[in-house]
Scaffold this active site. Structure first.
Site, PDB file in Angstrom:
ATOM      1  N   GLY A  27       0.741 -12.203   2.002  1.00 59.99           N
ATOM      2  CA  GLY A  27       0.190 -11.527   0.922  1.00 59.99           C
ATOM      3  C   GLY A  27       0.902 -10.413   0.489  1.00 59.99           C
ATOM      4  O   GLY A  27       0.326  -9.655  -0.328  1.00 59.99           O
ATOM      5  N   THR A  57      -5.744 -10.987  -3.386  1.00 56.18           N
ATOM      6  CA  THR A  57      -5.622 -10.246  -2.062  1.00 56.18           C
ATOM      7  C   THR A  57      -6.418  -8.805  -2.133  1.00 56.18           C
ATOM      8  O   THR A  57      -7.101  -8.779  -1.212  1.00 56.18           O
ATOM      9  CB  THR A  57      -4.143 -10.229  -1.588  1.00 56.18           C
ATOM     10  N   VAL A  58      -5.880  -8.056  -3.278  1.00 60.74           N
ATOM     11  CA  VAL A  58      -6.508  -6.827  -3.262  1.00 60.74           C
ATOM     12  C   VAL A  58      -7.980  -6.735  -3.670  1.00 60.74           C
ATOM     13  O   VAL A  58      -8.725  -6.008  -3.192  1.00 60.74           O
ATOM     14  CB  VAL A  58      -5.543  -6.189  -4.331  1.00 60.74           C
ATOM     15  N   GLU A  61       4.966  -9.977  -4.659  1.00 61.53           N
ATOM     16  CA  GLU A  61       4.432 -10.097  -6.005  1.00 61.53           C
ATOM     17  C   GLU A  61       4.132 -11.804  -6.369  1.00 61.53           C
ATOM     18  O   GLU A  61       4.901 -12.466  -5.561  1.00 61.53           O
ATOM     19  CB  GLU A  61       5.266  -9.573  -6.838  1.00 61.53           C
ATOM     20  N   ASP A  67       9.375  -4.044  -8.894  1.00 56.47           N
ATOM     21  CA  ASP A  67       8.191  -3.416  -8.238  1.00 56.47           C
ATOM     22  C   ASP A  67       8.339  -1.769  -7.855  1.00 56.47           C
ATOM     23  O   ASP A  67       7.645  -0.936  -8.317  1.00 56.47           O
ATOM     24  CB  ASP A  67       7.719  -4.270  -7.017  1.00 56.47           C
ATOM     25  N   GLY A  85      -0.790  -5.415   1.465  1.00 58.01           N
ATOM     26  CA  GLY A  85      -1.633  -6.345   2.296  1.00 58.01           C
ATOM     27  C   GLY A  85      -3.036  -5.770   1.796  1.00 58.01           C
ATOM     28  O   GLY A  85      -3.350  -4.887   1.321  1.00 58.01           O
ATOM     29  N   GLY A 107       0.515   1.182  -1.504  1.00 55.41           N
ATOM     30  CA  GLY A 107      -0.476   0.484  -0.553  1.00 55.41           C
ATOM     31  C   GLY A 107      -1.251   1.572  -0.208  1.00 55.41           C
ATOM     32  O   GLY A 107      -2.254   2.316  -1.001  1.00 55.41           O
ATOM     33  N   ARG A 158     -10.595 -16.369 -11.570  1.00 56.03           N
ATOM     34  CA  ARG A 158     -10.658 -17.912 -12.122  1.00 56.03           C
ATOM     35  C   ARG A 158     -10.871 -18.747 -10.891  1.00 56.03           C
ATOM     36  O   ARG A 158     -11.360 -19.585 -10.992  1.00 56.03           O
ATOM     37  CB  ARG A 158      -9.162 -18.067 -12.453  1.00 56.03           C
ATOM     38  N   LYS A 192       6.802   1.779  -9.239  1.00 58.11           N
ATOM     39  CA  LYS A 192       5.984   2.755  -8.513  1.00 58.11           C
ATOM     40  C   LYS A 192       6.872   4.130  -8.507  1.00 58.11           C
ATOM     41  O   LYS A 192       6.434   4.869  -8.568  1.00 58.11           O
ATOM     42  CB  LYS A 192       6.215   2.260  -7.091  1.00 58.11           C
TER      43      LYS A 192
HETATM   44  N1  HSE Z   1       4.710  -6.578  -3.568  1.00 54.59           N
HETATM   45  C1  HSE Z   1       4.432  -5.190  -3.365  1.00 54.59           C
HETATM   46  C2  HSE Z   1       5.169  -4.701  -1.929  1.00 54.59           C
HETATM   47  C3  HSE Z   1       2.972  -5.171  -2.929  1.00 54.59           C
HETATM   48  O1  HSE Z   1       5.827  -5.912  -1.273  1.00 54.59           O
HETATM   49  O2  HSE Z   1       5.160  -3.395  -1.627  1.00 54.59           O
HETATM   50  C4  HSE Z   1       2.382  -3.875  -2.784  1.00 54.59           C
HETATM   51  O3  HSE Z   1       2.556  -3.095  -4.158  1.00 54.59           O
END
Ligand code: HSE
Length: 443
Positions: A195, A23-24, A198, A209, A310, A142, A55, A213
């Site tokens: 997307g 995605t990123v 994680e 997650d 996203g 993000g 991959r 952060k």
């Molecule tokens: N899974 C993370 C979220 C992706 O939903 O914020 C962005 O870091």
């Protein structure tokens, strides 16, 4: 651009290698292609992707001039590559890929919050030893430039506290549950499809997650080393539509927050569901949106909000980091201008405060048998631990078990835990007490 200036700019092009094309990584490649001309005008040189390792990549997925392979070390060991974008995620091989790239004298841009939060101290040391930049704007919130805001825009302040909605998936789930009464699992499946989630969605719903952060932001805000293992982490999987409903009746929204605060005892770092007064802007950040409220001692409160996950939003931050590095290179700087975590001399002596030592207001939902006197027993236990009650809701339901909902005034968490244990031991309390911390974020 006239053709002469375009030619001279092209002759100085910077070469990018991308490791990981999900995605990123895919989003970053597309953004560099789609906004290439605008970026060249801003920077003064072209930025060309020359190599991608993934991959799953196939010829035809990208321009034919881009070399592709499935080995990320092809990218980091390619002498032509100036800047490596790491969007593999996780720890291995990402750690070794980044370490090797830095050791080879390449600048690295990563979106990998787990890697920065848990192994960043080691990787920043490698970057410093090799006089290269390890940039990570996209690892937090993000598309919101929160790292830049904390490290540069607010650098004149002592930061008092910050609080953020920093997991888009979790916020999307809570919003859909609150507004459309949708089921948790159903909303999570949609977040995966879009997307946002994680690879292991437990990272989103159990708060890991967000803790990654928060660890990164707290380090920059307070000048402390990255200390993920000391960040208190609680997810949203126990929140029920019933709690969201009671919170609403009391004038609150339930949000999953990361909170870092400097107190006389040290630094609090905690991730947990939180009741926020509905009139606060933070309470109105919905869907995949993220927002971070930062309080500095000079500026007061500032709020940063935008899309937190996203492809395009995250790519926006990845490419901004690439542009910063390109500008630094073109200016002929032979080492990074900024300390990666904002401080040249850290506050190594600032302790992280244990969750037991924090003070908060609390929402308690206590399932009780509908008999006379139970509320009085609960009140008396709370009083015994110096916890005073601000509001109570007791619903009449067609059942033998009814919830009593209590909002407390500020209390020490250690005492609250003892009170909850004593309440759960009462004969007429029929199950576990649900406890959610409450924050009002007044200046
Ligand atoms: N899974 C993370 C979220 C992706 O939903 O914020 C962005 O870091």
């Amino acid at each position: 651009m006239n053709s002469e200036s375009a030619k001279s700019i092209k002759s100085q092009s910077l070469k990018i290698g991308i490791c990981g094309f999900g995605t990123v990584g895919g989003g970053s490649y597309n953004l560099l292609q789609n906004n290439g001309e605008e970026i060249t005008r801003r920077v003064g040189c072209a930025i060309d992707v020359v190599r991608i390792a993934s991959r799953s990549i196939k010829s035809g997925d990208v321009a034919s001039a881009v070399k592709i392979s499935n080995d990320p070390f092809d990218v980091v060991n390619d002498p032509e590559v100036d800047i490596v974008i790491e969007t593999i995620g996780g720890f291995e091989p990402a750690f070794e890929v980044v370490r090797q790239a830095l050791a080879n004298g390449k600048h690295v841009v990563t979106a990998n919050k787990a890697l920065i939060a848990e192994r960043g101290n080691e990787l920043f040391a490698v970057a410093t030893d090799n006089a290269v930049t390890l940039a990570f704007e996209s690892s937090v919130a993000g598309g919101i430039p929160i790292i830049k805001a904390l490290r540069e825009g607010l650098s004149a302040n002592k930061i008092d506290w910050l609080a953020g909605i920093i997991n888009g998936t979790g916020n999307f789930i809570l919003t859909e549950m609150a507004e459309k009464q949708r089921q948790f699992a159903d909303v999570l499946a949609e977040a995966q499809q879009l997307g946002y989630a994680e690879a292991d969605p437990a990272f989103d719903v159990e708060g890991i997650d967000a803790a990654h952060k928060l660890t990164i932001m707290a380090s920059i805000a307070f000048g402390i080393p990255l200390q993920f293992d000391k960040t208190y982490t609680e997810g949203i999987s126990r929140i029920t539509p019933e709690d969201i409903g009671f919170a609403k009746q009391l004038g609150y929204r339930v949000k999953h927050l990361g909170i870092a605060r400097r107190t006389d005892n040290g630094v609090e770092m905690r991730v947990h569901p939180t009741l926020i007064p509905h009139k606060r802007l933070l309470a109105r950040v919905d869907g995949v949106g993220n927002a971070v409220l930062v309080h500095g001692n000079a500026v007061g409160s500032t709020l940063y909000s935008g899309p937190g996950a996203g492809a395009d939003a995250t790519a926006s931050s990845v490419v901004a980091d690439v542009i910063d590095i390109a500008r630094q290179k073109l200016a002929g700087m032979n080492k990074p201008l900024l300390p990666a975590l904002g401080y040249l001399s850290k506050h190594d002596d600032l302790e992280v405060v244990s969750i037991e030592e924090i003070e908060s207001e609390y929402y308690l939902r206590i399932p009780v048998n509908d008999v006379v006197g139970v509320l009085a027993k609960i009140s008396s236990i709370l009083q015994g631990f110096d916890i005073s009650i601000e509001a109570v809701i007791q619903k009449e339901l067609d059942s033998k078990t009814v919830p009593i909902v209590i909002l407390t005034h500020k209390a020490l968490e250690k005492k609250l835990n003892l009170a909850v244990a004593a309440i759960e031991a009462l004969d007429d309390v029929s199950g576990e007490v649900m406890r959610i911390r409450v924050e009002s974020f007044e200046d």
